[in-house]
Design a protein around this motif. Structure first.
Motif, PDB file in Angstrom:
ATOM      1  N   THR A  22       0.826  -1.207   0.000  1.00 33.06           N
ATOM      2  CA  THR A  22       0.000   0.000   0.000  1.00 33.06           C
ATOM      3  C   THR A  22       0.863   1.262   0.000  1.00 33.06           C
ATOM      4  O   THR A  22       0.330   2.366   0.071  1.00 33.06           O
ATOM      5  CB  THR A  22      -0.928   0.045   1.237  1.00 33.06           C
ATOM      6  OG1 THR A  22      -0.123  -0.045   2.417  1.00 33.06           O
ATOM      7  CG2 THR A  22      -1.949  -1.086   1.207  1.00 33.06           C
ATOM      8  N   ASP A  23       2.166   1.099  -0.079  1.00 39.33           N
ATOM      9  CA  ASP A  23       3.096   2.230  -0.075  1.00 39.33           C
ATOM     10  C   ASP A  23       3.512   2.514  -1.516  1.00 39.33           C
ATOM     11  O   ASP A  23       4.372   1.820  -2.071  1.00 39.33           O
ATOM     12  CB  ASP A  23       4.300   1.891   0.791  1.00 39.33           C
ATOM     13  CG  ASP A  23       5.270   3.047   0.950  1.00 39.33           C
ATOM     14  OD1 ASP A  23       5.311   3.945   0.074  1.00 39.33           O
ATOM     15  OD2 ASP A  23       6.013   3.037   1.949  1.00 39.33           O
ATOM     16  N   LEU A  24       2.900   3.525  -2.126  1.00 37.34           N
ATOM     17  CA  LEU A  24       3.163   3.834  -3.534  1.00 37.34           C
ATOM     18  C   LEU A  24       4.613   4.240  -3.751  1.00 37.34           C
ATOM     19  O   LEU A  24       5.239   3.803  -4.724  1.00 37.34           O
ATOM     20  CB  LEU A  24       2.216   4.928  -4.030  1.00 37.34           C
ATOM     21  CG  LEU A  24       2.375   5.354  -5.484  1.00 37.34           C
ATOM     22  CD1 LEU A  24       2.216   4.164  -6.443  1.00 37.34           C
ATOM     23  CD2 LEU A  24       1.389   6.456  -5.828  1.00 37.34           C
ATOM     24  N   VAL A  25       5.160   5.054  -2.883  1.00 36.87           N
ATOM     25  CA  VAL A  25       6.541   5.507  -3.055  1.00 36.87           C
ATOM     26  C   VAL A  25       7.503   4.320  -3.007  1.00 36.87           C
ATOM     27  O   VAL A  25       8.379   4.184  -3.869  1.00 36.87           O
ATOM     28  CB  VAL A  25       6.908   6.586  -2.011  1.00 36.87           C
ATOM     29  CG1 VAL A  25       8.395   6.905  -2.049  1.00 36.87           C
ATOM     30  CG2 VAL A  25       6.084   7.851  -2.253  1.00 36.87           C
ATOM     31  N   ALA A  26       7.350   3.440  -2.036  1.00 44.42           N
ATOM     32  CA  ALA A  26       8.224   2.263  -1.948  1.00 44.42           C
ATOM     33  C   ALA A  26       8.062   1.368  -3.177  1.00 44.42           C
ATOM     34  O   ALA A  26       9.049   0.836  -3.703  1.00 44.42           O
ATOM     35  CB  ALA A  26       7.922   1.478  -0.674  1.00 44.42           C
ATOM     36  N   THR A  27       6.839   1.212  -3.638  1.00 43.05           N
ATOM     37  CA  THR A  27       6.578   0.389  -4.823  1.00 43.05           C
ATOM     38  C   THR A  27       7.265   0.979  -6.050  1.00 43.05           C
ATOM     39  O   THR A  27       7.886   0.253  -6.833  1.00 43.05           O
ATOM     40  CB  THR A  27       5.060   0.265  -5.051  1.00 43.05           C
ATOM     41  OG1 THR A  27       4.466  -0.327  -3.892  1.00 43.05           O
ATOM     42  CG2 THR A  27       4.744  -0.582  -6.270  1.00 43.05           C
ATOM     43  N   LEU A  28       7.182   2.283  -6.206  1.00 49.83           N
ATOM     44  CA  LEU A  28       7.811   2.944  -7.357  1.00 49.83           C
ATOM     45  C   LEU A  28       9.331   2.963  -7.240  1.00 49.83           C
ATOM     46  O   LEU A  28      10.034   2.835  -8.254  1.00 49.83           O
ATOM     47  CB  LEU A  28       7.259   4.352  -7.533  1.00 49.83           C
ATOM     48  CG  LEU A  28       5.819   4.396  -8.022  1.00 49.83           C
ATOM     49  CD1 LEU A  28       5.286   5.823  -7.986  1.00 49.83           C
ATOM     50  CD2 LEU A  28       5.689   3.792  -9.420  1.00 49.83           C
TER      51      LEU A  28
END
Length: 164
Positions: free
Chosen positions: A55-61
């Motif tokens: 659910t962490d967009l920054v970490a995913t990107l």
């Protein structure tokens, strides 16, 4: 080395019917793949089914950026601008595609984010009336046409990665 072994990973942003089905299909085909969903309910359900989801967009990107993953935008249209802003900030050099049904609006959003050179629009000609992670199916794309567009100025390598 097979084509799958040399193919970049896939990062799916949005784990509804299409995005969730895409994550399932990519993993089943042997691609390294992970996903993001704003709602913890969908991300938790994906993890419970054995998929890599956050659910962490920054970490995913950041992970996508580090691995050179093809980023697939599978969020609802109202979330596209914010998603593209995050991509521009954290993974601006990655190949990007989408599965959002409205191409003109997505293309305009991509242009606003300054990501046109890395974007190849796409859309699978499949789906159901249901929505959400729970209804995703790795077989959803079997025998389905998948439109992969291009515009002037798009890097041919980006187009090839998205088409693959």
């Amino acid at each position: 080395m097979s084509a799958i072994d040399s193919a970049p990973p896939v990062c799916v942003l949005g784990l509804g019917l299409i995005g969730g089905s895409l994550l399932r299909a990519a993993v089943r085909s042997g691609r390294q793949a992970w996903g993001y969903n704003r709602s913890s309910e969908s991300a938790d359900a994906a993890r419970a089914d054995g998929f890599d989801a956050d659910t962490d967009l920054v970490a995913t990107l950041r992970r996508a950026n580090e691995s050179g993953a093809v980023i697939v935008i599978a969020v609802p249209m109202p979330a596209v601008d914010a998603t593209l802003e995050a991509i521009a900030a954290h993974a601006p050099n990655n190949p990007i595609t989408d599965v959002v049904s409205v191409k003109g609006e997505v293309k305009a959003a991509v242009e606003r984010a300054g990501l046109s050179a890395k974007f190849v629009g796409g859309h699978p000609m499949t789906g159901t009336s249901a929505s959400g992670w729970a209804v995703g199916d790795a077989d959803l794309f079997v025998d389905a046409v998948w439109v992969v567009a291009t515009d002037d100025g798009v890097d041919a390598q980006v187009w090839s990665q998205v088409a693959a």
